[in-house]
Design a protein around this motif. Structure first.
Motif, mmCIF file in Angstrom:
data_model
loop_
_atom_site.group_PDB
_atom_site.id
_atom_site.type_symbol
_atom_site.label_atom_id
_atom_site.label_comp_id
_atom_site.label_asym_id
_atom_site.label_seq_id
_atom_site.Cartn_x
_atom_site.Cartn_y
_atom_site.Cartn_z
ATOM 1 N N CYS A 223 46.735 15.156 26.719
ATOM 2 C CA CYS A 223 46.708 15.976 25.506
ATOM 3 C C CYS A 223 47.733 15.441 24.511
ATOM 4 O O CYS A 223 47.579 15.583 23.305
ATOM 5 C CB CYS A 223 47.039 17.413 25.904
ATOM 6 N N GLN A 224 48.767 14.791 25.048
ATOM 7 C CA GLN A 224 49.830 14.285 24.169
ATOM 8 C C GLN A 224 49.262 13.324 23.129
ATOM 9 O O GLN A 224 49.610 13.392 21.954
ATOM 10 C CB GLN A 224 50.920 13.604 25.015
ATOM 11 N N TYR B 154 56.282 23.964 21.891
ATOM 12 C CA TYR B 154 56.252 22.895 22.895
ATOM 13 C C TYR B 154 56.871 21.634 22.291
ATOM 14 O O TYR B 154 56.480 21.193 21.209
ATOM 15 C CB TYR B 154 54.799 22.640 23.314
ATOM 16 N N TYR C 242 49.945 25.083 14.564
ATOM 17 C CA TYR C 242 49.799 24.784 16.005
ATOM 18 C C TYR C 242 50.201 26.011 16.817
ATOM 19 O O TYR C 242 51.236 26.637 16.544
ATOM 20 C CB TYR C 242 50.705 23.604 16.365
ATOM 21 N N MET D 267 49.496 28.166 20.967
ATOM 22 C CA MET D 267 48.902 28.273 22.296
ATOM 23 C C MET D 267 48.583 29.745 22.548
ATOM 24 O O MET D 267 49.463 30.520 22.909
ATOM 25 C CB MET D 267 49.951 27.859 23.327
ATOM 26 N N PRO E 31 46.520 24.374 27.732
ATOM 27 C CA PRO E 31 46.607 23.777 29.071
ATOM 28 C C PRO E 31 46.687 24.796 30.210
ATOM 29 O O PRO E 31 46.494 24.425 31.368
ATOM 30 C CB PRO E 31 47.898 22.955 29.031
ATOM 31 N N TYR E 32 46.985 26.067 29.903
ATOM 32 C CA TYR E 32 47.291 27.032 30.978
ATOM 33 C C TYR E 32 46.290 28.180 31.082
ATOM 34 O O TYR E 32 46.432 29.049 31.943
ATOM 35 C CB TYR E 32 48.711 27.608 30.762
ATOM 36 N N SER F 6 43.728 19.560 28.087
ATOM 37 C CA SER F 6 44.451 18.698 29.030
ATOM 38 C C SER F 6 43.868 18.884 30.419
ATOM 39 O O SER F 6 43.554 20.009 30.805
ATOM 40 C CB SER F 6 45.928 19.103 29.049
ATOM 41 N N ALA G 119 45.768 17.788 32.893
ATOM 42 C CA ALA G 119 46.973 17.574 33.700
ATOM 43 C C ALA G 119 47.195 18.713 34.689
ATOM 44 O O ALA G 119 47.621 18.487 35.823
ATOM 45 C CB ALA G 119 48.183 17.413 32.784
ATOM 46 N N LYS G 120 46.926 19.941 34.277
ATOM 47 C CA LYS G 120 47.214 21.079 35.155
ATOM 48 C C LYS G 120 45.975 21.492 35.947
ATOM 49 O O LYS G 120 46.085 22.168 36.959
ATOM 50 C CB LYS G 120 47.713 22.290 34.342
ATOM 51 N N ARG H 97 46.238 11.083 33.463
ATOM 52 C CA ARG H 97 46.553 11.019 32.036
ATOM 53 C C ARG H 97 45.277 11.117 31.194
ATOM 54 O O ARG H 97 44.962 10.197 30.408
ATOM 55 C CB ARG H 97 47.339 9.722 31.682
ATOM 56 N N VAL H 98 44.554 12.177 31.360
ATOM 57 C CA VAL H 98 43.354 12.390 30.545
ATOM 58 C C VAL H 98 43.428 13.765 29.880
ATOM 59 O O VAL H 98 43.741 14.765 30.535
ATOM 60 C CB VAL H 98 42.052 12.277 31.378
HETATM 61 C C1 LIG Z 1 51.621 23.046 25.830
HETATM 62 C C2 LIG Z 1 51.362 21.692 26.332
HETATM 63 N N1 LIG Z 1 50.591 20.874 25.620
HETATM 64 C C3 LIG Z 1 50.347 19.632 26.033
HETATM 65 C C4 LIG Z 1 50.895 19.147 27.202
HETATM 66 C C5 LIG Z 1 50.660 17.705 27.559
HETATM 67 O O1 LIG Z 1 49.575 17.529 28.334
HETATM 68 P P1 LIG Z 1 49.159 16.115 28.906
HETATM 69 O O2 LIG Z 1 49.903 15.933 30.182
HETATM 70 O O3 LIG Z 1 47.690 16.233 29.083
HETATM 71 O O4 LIG Z 1 49.539 15.060 27.903
HETATM 72 C C6 LIG Z 1 51.687 19.972 27.985
HETATM 73 C C7 LIG Z 1 52.287 19.462 29.229
HETATM 74 O O5 LIG Z 1 53.094 20.062 29.875
HETATM 75 C C8 LIG Z 1 51.944 21.279 27.534
HETATM 76 O O6 LIG Z 1 52.720 22.132 28.207
#
Ligand SMILES: Cc1ncc(COP(=O)(O)O)c(C=O)c1O
Length: 442
Positions: free
Chosen positions: A120-121, A146, A193, A195, A230-231, A259, A261-262, A269-270
């Motif tokens: 997501c970064q 964030y 921006y 969440m 992401p959550y 993301s 990632a979680k 890294r996708v």
């Molecule tokens: C709010 C938020 N956005 C984006 C990310 C980044 O996600 P990614 O690991 O997919 O780059 C995180 C990672 O902790 C996050 O907490």
């Protein structure tokens, strides 16, 4: 580096973001945890590692490969090329992401409006890079913010203006006031921006009625919303989850950041971005904002590793494209941990004789994070003392504010620990708080 070491480049001659607290924050936190490896970490927002399974990664890859051949009709050499060669800038699992968004979120999106990114970064970076057209552009962001977003904004020279979060998740009066203040100063707020689900770091969620009001305001003010989610798949309670802003968005006001990632694996890294806003290109041809983002991506990472995408794609296919279904174990572990942490705080910090509590905390409805408010400022020096003298790590909330005002709060994360580690961590945190109060009293 020693004082006598020869310096070849002056940091002052490099991009001004280097050395900015937003960019050094993550490294500082990693360094502290490396220096004190025995400390219990309630700092990291990493997913629970006990469920990581190397054999499953191979299986996911095979599943996706079979999908290319059996479902999409690729010849074996085509499928091999798709996985191992340079590839489509916007990605190769966009159709599965579109299906996932339909299944889990009720979001209808065309695969062509999606760019698959390196986490997501990268998605945040691409969007901010595209939106920052000139020196009068600013980004609004719900505070606390964030730090990855703030850092990405620094890299593209886009100032971040905080908008009050508060108990509702976003203070709409403040959002409207900031938009007007920026415009009155000759500036152009490009987007806000936020969440809406179990925010990092605040843990706060926005209810459905407030989401609708936010979309209405965004429409009136002609403001884009950057929704980072992401959550959202980790609520404590069963029952329907509130619709995402993107699911409610009928006017293409929302750019949706995703993301894996979680919900799958951070090591892949996708991530991705849904950018369905229509943009007229220099040739007059109208296409999705995703195409403009892909143009930037082609000069940053070329394309997201197709091998990594295939791992994500395989995991999606094995669960009917539902990450809700894929994460039942994970969700119950995070729920158990969140409840355990909140109950543990209540036991260790009962109200005083007057009924008032010196130490307070949030009780989020899901996600990874609890914010604890204490009667003294929380800074990096205190974190260092906490790690060294008490063996517990957490994150100073000051890292999520874009100014230097003292902050009396810290963030605890429940995602990468066991209930036993939570108990040890909270005992140590309680000892730190007792010590710090005594130190300040004496
Ligand atoms: C709010 C938020 N956005 C984006 C990310 C980044 O996600 P990614 O690991 O997919 O780059 C995180 C990672 O902790 C996050 O907490």
């Amino acid at each position: 580096m020693t004082a006598t070491e020869r310096v070849d480049l002056a940091v002052a001659d490099l991009h001004p973001a280097l050395g900015d607290p937003a960019l050094t924050s993550m490294n500082f936190l990693n360094e502290v945890s490396e220096r004190y490896p025995a400390a219990v970490s309630l700092a990291a927002g990493r997913p629970y590692e006990e469920f990581f399974d190397l054999a499953a990664v191979h299986r996911h890859l095979d599943t996706f490969h079979r999908h290319l051949v059996d479902d999409l009709g690729h010849r074996p050499e085509q499928a091999r090329r798709l996985l191992l060669q340079y590839g489509r800038t916007k990605g190769i699992v966009h159709h599965l992401i579109a299906r996932n968004l339909a299944v889990d979120e009720g979001i209808t999106v065309d695969g062509e409006d999606i760019v698959v990114t390196v986490g997501c970064q990268e998605a945040m970076f691409l969007v901010l890079r595209a939106l920052r057209a000139g020196p009068t552009d600013v980004l609004l962001a719900v505070a606390p913010t964030y730090v990855g977003l703030t850092g990405a904004a620094r890299l593209v020279d886009l100032p971040v203006w905080p908008v009050a979060g508060g108990p509702s998740g976003i203070d709409l009066a403040d959002l409207a006031a900031q938009v007007r203040r920026a415009r009155a100063a000759g500036l152009r707020p490009r987007a806000c921006y936020l969440m809406p689900d179990f925010a990092n770091p605040s843990g706060v969620s926005i209810d459905t009625a407030h989401r609708r009001r936010l979309l209405e305001l965004a429409g009136q003010e002609e403001l884009l919303l950057l929704e980072d989610n992401p959550y959202g798949l980790f609520p404590v309670d069963d029952g329907p989850r509130p619709p995402t802003l993107k699911a409610l968005d009928t006017a293409r006001r929302v750019v949706y950041l995703g993301s894996f990632a979680k919900t799958v694996l951070p090591g892949a890294r996708v991530g991705y971005v849904v950018a369905d806003q229509r943009v007229a290109g220099p040739d007059g041809r109208v296409g999705p904002f995703a195409d403009q983002l892909a143009m930037i991506k082609s000069m940053v990472t070329v394309n997201t590793s197709p091998i990594a995408q295939a791992v994500i794609g395989g995991r999606l296919l094995e669960h009917g494209c539902s990450l809700v279904a894929a994460n039942t174990r994970e969700r119950s572990a995070y729920t158990r941990n969140l409840r355990h942490l909140v109950a543990g705080l209540a036991r260790r910090f009962p109200p005083g004789a007057d009924g008032a509590a010196a130490v307070r905390w949030t009780v989020p409805a899901g996600g990874f994070f609890v914010v604890v408010t204490v009667p003294f400022p929380v800074d990096d020096a205190l974190l260092d003392r906490s790690a060294r003298d008490h063996g517990v790590l957490w994150t100073p909330m000051a890292h999520f504010y874009d100014d230097t005002a003292p902050v009396h709060a810290l963030r605890l994360s429940v995602s990468a620990v066991t209930p036993e580690q939570i108990d040890v961590g909270l005992d140590r945190l309680a000892a730190l708080i007792t010590d710090e109060r005594a130190r300040r009293a004496g």
